[in-house]
Structure formats: structure tokens, C-alpha cells
Design an enzyme around this catalytic site. Structure first.
Site, PDB file in Angstrom:
ATOM      1  N   HIS A 247       0.820  -1.210   0.000  1.00  0.00           N
ATOM      2  CA  HIS A 247       0.000   0.000   0.000  1.00  0.00           C
ATOM      3  C   HIS A 247       0.858   1.267   0.000  1.00  0.00           C
ATOM      4  O   HIS A 247       2.047   1.237   0.364  1.00  0.00           O
ATOM      5  CB  HIS A 247      -0.911   0.017   1.226  1.00  0.00           C
ATOM      6  CG  HIS A 247      -0.144  -0.002   2.530  1.00  0.00           C
ATOM      7  ND1 HIS A 247       0.442   1.130   3.075  1.00  0.00           N
ATOM      8  CD2 HIS A 247       0.140  -1.021   3.370  1.00  0.00           C
ATOM      9  CE1 HIS A 247       1.038   0.809   4.203  1.00  0.00           C
ATOM     10  NE2 HIS A 247       0.883  -0.474   4.402  1.00  0.00           N
ATOM     11  N   GLU A 323      -2.184  -7.259   7.687  1.00  0.00           N
ATOM     12  CA  GLU A 323      -0.854  -7.193   8.281  1.00  0.00           C
ATOM     13  C   GLU A 323      -0.845  -7.928   9.619  1.00  0.00           C
ATOM     14  O   GLU A 323      -1.891  -8.183  10.232  1.00  0.00           O
ATOM     15  CB  GLU A 323      -0.439  -5.722   8.470  1.00  0.00           C
ATOM     16  CG  GLU A 323       0.941  -5.484   9.079  1.00  0.00           C
ATOM     17  CD  GLU A 323       2.085  -6.110   8.294  1.00  0.00           C
ATOM     18  OE1 GLU A 323       2.200  -7.357   8.334  1.00  0.00           O
ATOM     19  OE2 GLU A 323       2.870  -5.369   7.677  1.00  0.00           O
TER      20      GLU A 323
END
Length: 443
Positions: A247, A323
Site C-alpha cells: 500500500h 498485516e
């Protein structure tokens, strides 16, 4: 109902003289990832091969019990004698073997342990440990874990030799028979350049096409590199290619703060939105992404949506791409964690089984999650190019698993915000890392 923990124990023993100076080695493995969970080795003085093999088995079972007393364990050894005797098919006649077999049988309940014979070439890790122990004994010392290189020397070979784990049809781990055939077939050696991928051109080639200098067969691992020739071997078809996009930046990224799935869910910063736009343009220019899958966290969904809007595609959210949860470390810098939780941080750096302070997720647990996610996506997108918009740790883990690299390699990869990496997965279960940390679209 929670599924039981499963381990593989590989054990071996040797004697230089039979009887002679002897030692054993044993390793506990995660069957899903091939990760080394524990190693044991010891120089035992003068003994026979069989005594050393039994002592290796005992050490391996005890190590598995220490990790999880209720674990289901598959023991793999190249000793036909030990495997057949412990399976109850052969009688134990030798007086030296009876007490050892009895001890091995009482370490874990019989219902939790199965035995499998494997050829010696598939038992290299335990064999290496046994030889390290005998070498240490020759110097008048005992084996030390810190001095061992057995795990590093055998991880790549194990990736080719380990039978598939998981349900039938497991695309990432299956076709062990094909792998064995490829590894054992005699071929004319190829030069190193013939096995190199063609960088970004190979990554973004049209499905089924071959980039200049690219070999259409599966890319070599460390154990295979010298043995393939362009055009040789079975046709594995078009691989599934995962384009891995980290990202864009958030406010925490430039400060290098721990930012996982257990703290705040920050949005992209203005810089991050510019990065997302830039990578969207780069992917549009290549024109090969067919599907977009994103982590559920906001920074990934925003990055993915920027690409989807440019490509005219939909975004599918995949929970498994989130994550790692960094627990009490969320929002802190490395220096701040070191100051507040020095022992926990050191344990985390030393072992993939250690979790961040406050109930975070260990790398071992995350590896299982990422492996299962990879396999689901491969089954759903065979032969397609899929953009996975995710985070630092999942990208590094996918690359590590593709390379057959040890867990500590996670600390040896650089991964910038909005960078592109890529892994191609072939029908025989092999994987080829084609790109890592490409940021050319941001310049």
C-alpha cells in the site's frame, strides 16, 4: 472444534565404525510451510547406528512434545528398522533396542504418532545434524545450536522433497511426484543466464508468452539451478502470477512506526494517494492485471481502489492478506519498542515463534495464515495475473516461501511503500520470484 496442531519430525543417527563414535540429529517442522521449529543433536560416544537412530527419534519426539503435547506427529526416518519396529510390523529382538523403543513409545500417545520411511536424500536435515554432533564429539565438545547450518543448507532441498500437506488439490504444495521426477531426471546443464527472468518484462508478459531469455519451464530453486535447459521438461502451462503491491504511505510510514492490524487503521496520506495514482498508471500501461484482491485494512483498500478505478476492475477483500498484529508495539518506533520491551523485542528477533508484547501475532502464526490464503487464491485464479494489495509482512512472507528461504530472511528484505513485487506459481508447485521492491513508477 479446533484442529490439532501437526508437526513433522525427521530424525537420524550415525556411527563412524558401527559401533564407533556416534551422534544423532532431529528436527521438528511445520508441515504447511517447511519451517524449522526445533532442532536437536548430540554426540553420544561409542554406539551403533541403530542406537543412534533411536536416540534421534526420542529427541525429536520430546522436542515436539515440548512445543505442543497434544500435537499430531508424523515421523519420517530413513531407517527401515526403526520405522517398521515402531509401527509394530517388526519384532524388536536386540536387547539394546528394546528399552529405547519403549521410551520412544511413551513420549506421546500412540494415536498421535505415525511413521514413514523416506530415502536418505530426503532426510538431509537430520543427517546433517547428526554429522555436526559427531564432528563436535571428535573435537571433544558437544553440538551447539548456534553453530549449526543444517537448516540453511537443507531448506531449499526440502521445498522440493516434502510431500504435499493440506487438502487434496492443494495447488501450492501438490504434485510431489512431478517435482521428484523433475529433480531426478538427467538433463543437459544450462548456463546461469538461461535461467534468469527478464525483470519487469517477464512479470507483465501476455499470458502464455515468453519474455526474451526467459525459460518457459518453472524457475529454478537453489537445488535445481544447474539442471534445466530451455524447452526441456513438461509443459506446465500458464502460471498464476501474483503481483504484490504494498500500500501507499500513511502518516506512520515515514516515521517507521509499527503499523499492523491491531492498532489504528490509518488512511493514505497525501503522498500515499499520489503513490497509488502513480502505480495505477503503471499497471494500466502494462495491461495484464485481471483481478484485484486487497487486505481489509483501509490503506490497502484505498490503494486498491485507485488501481481498480483506473483499470475498470472490482476489488475483492481478502481477510488473510491483513498485516501482522503487533500488539502493544502498534504505533511505536523500533527504538521505542527496544526501550520499553527490550526482552520481548529480542525474543521476536531471535525466533519466529515469539509474538509481539500484548497478544500480537507471531511470524509462525502469520506464515500459516498467509500460506492458507495463498493456496485459496491460487485455487481460485489458476493461470491468471492477480494484483494483491497488502502489507510489508505478507509480501515478504510470500517471497520467502517461494524462495524456500529461512524465516530470518524476513529481516533482510527492503520493501518500500507502493512498491511492486511478483511471484509466479506453476502447476507442479514450484514458484518463481520475478520482481522485488520495484519503485520505478514512483520516480
Amino acid at each position: 472444534m479446533q484442529r490439532p496442531v501437526r508437526f513433522v519430525v525427521e530424525a537420524d543417527g550415525g556411527s563412524r565404525g558401527n559401533p564407533g563414535p556416534a551422534g544423532y540429529g532431529a528436527v521438528v517442522l511445520d508441515p504447511a510451510t517447511g519451517e524449522t521449529l526445533a532442532e536437536r543433536a548430540e554426540y553420544i560416544g561409542v554406539a551403533t547406528n541403530n542406537v543412534a537412530e533411536y536416540k534421534g527419534l526420542i529427541a525429536g519426539l520430546k522436542a515436539a512434545r515440548e512445543l505442543a503435547p497434544d500435537a499430531v506427529v508424523q515421523v519420517r526416518m530413513d531407517s527401515k528398522l526403526v520405522v517398521e519396529q515402531m509401527s509394530g510390523r517388526w519384532k524388536i529382538k536386540h536387547p539394546d533396542m528394546k528399552p529405547l523403543a519403549a521410551e520412544a513409545a511413551t513420549i506421546l500417545p500412540r494415536s498421535q504418532v505415525t511413521y514413514e520411511w523416506i530415502p536418505r536424500e530426503r532426510n538431509k536435515h537430520a543427517d546433517r545434524l547428526a554429522n555436526e554432533a559427531m564432528d563436535a564429539g571428535k573435537r571433544g565438545k558437544q553440538w551447539e545450536p548456534s553453530a549449526s547450518s543444517a537448516a540453511l543448507d537443507t531448506s531449499a532441498a526440502r521445498a522440493l522433497a516434502t510431500p504435499p500437506a493440506g487438502p487434496p488439490g492443494d495447488a501450492a504444495k501438490g504434485a510431489a511426484a512431478v517435482r521428484a521426477a523433475l529433480a531426478s531426471t538427467s538433463r543437459t546443464s544450462a548456463t546461469a543466464p538461461a535461467r534468469e527472468e527478464a525483470g519487469a518484462d517477464a512479470l507483465f508478459a501476455e499470458p502464455g508468452a515468453t519474455a526474451p531469455g526467459q525459460v518457459p519451464a518453472p524457475a529454478a530453486t537453489a537445488a535445481q539451478a544447474p539442471t534445466a535447459t530451455p524447452g526441456w521438461g513438461p509443459d506446465m502451462g500458464t502460471p498464476a502470477t501474483f503481483v504484490l503491491l504494498r500500500h501507499g504511505e500513511t502518516a506512520l510510514t515515514p516515521q517507521k512506526r509499527f503499523s499492523g492490524s491491531g492498532g489504528a487503521d490509518p488512511e493514505l496520506s497525501p503522498a500515499g494517494r499520489r503513490q497509488a495514482s502513480a502505480v495505477a498508471e503503471a499497471l494500466a500501461a502494462r495491461g495484464t492485471v485481471q483481478t484485484i484482491v486487497s487486505s481489509p485494512l483501509r490503506r490497502c483498500r484505498e490503494t486498491a481502489q485507485a488501481v481498480a478505478d483506473r483499470l475498470g476492475l472490482e476489488v475483492t477483500v481478502e481477510e488473510g492478506l491483513r498485516e501482522v498484529d503487533f500488539g502493544a508495539w502498534e504505533g511505536l518506533t523500533f527504538a521505542e519498542v527496544k526501550e520499553r520491551f527490550p526482552d520481548d523485542l529480542q525474543a521476536w528477533l531471535d525466533s519466529p515463534r515469539a509474538a509481539p508484547t500484548g497478544g500480537g501475532e507471531s511470524f509462525t502464526a502469520a506464515t500459516r495464515r498467509i500460506s492458507a490464503t495463498r493456496d485459496r487464491l491460487l485455487a481460485a485464479h489458476a493461470g491468471r495475473t492477480v494484483l494483491l494489495v497488502t502489507h510489508v509482512t505478507p509480501v515478504k512472507m510470500l517471497v520467502r516461501l517461494a524462495l524456500g528461504a529461512p524465516p530470518e530472511s524476513l529481516f533482510r528484505m527492503e520493501l518500500s511503500a507502493a512498491s511492486l513485487s511478483a511471484v509466479a506459481y506453476y502447476a507442479d508447485g514450484n514458484a518463481s520470484v520475478r520482481l522485488l521492491n520495484d519503485t520505478s513508477h514512483l520516480r
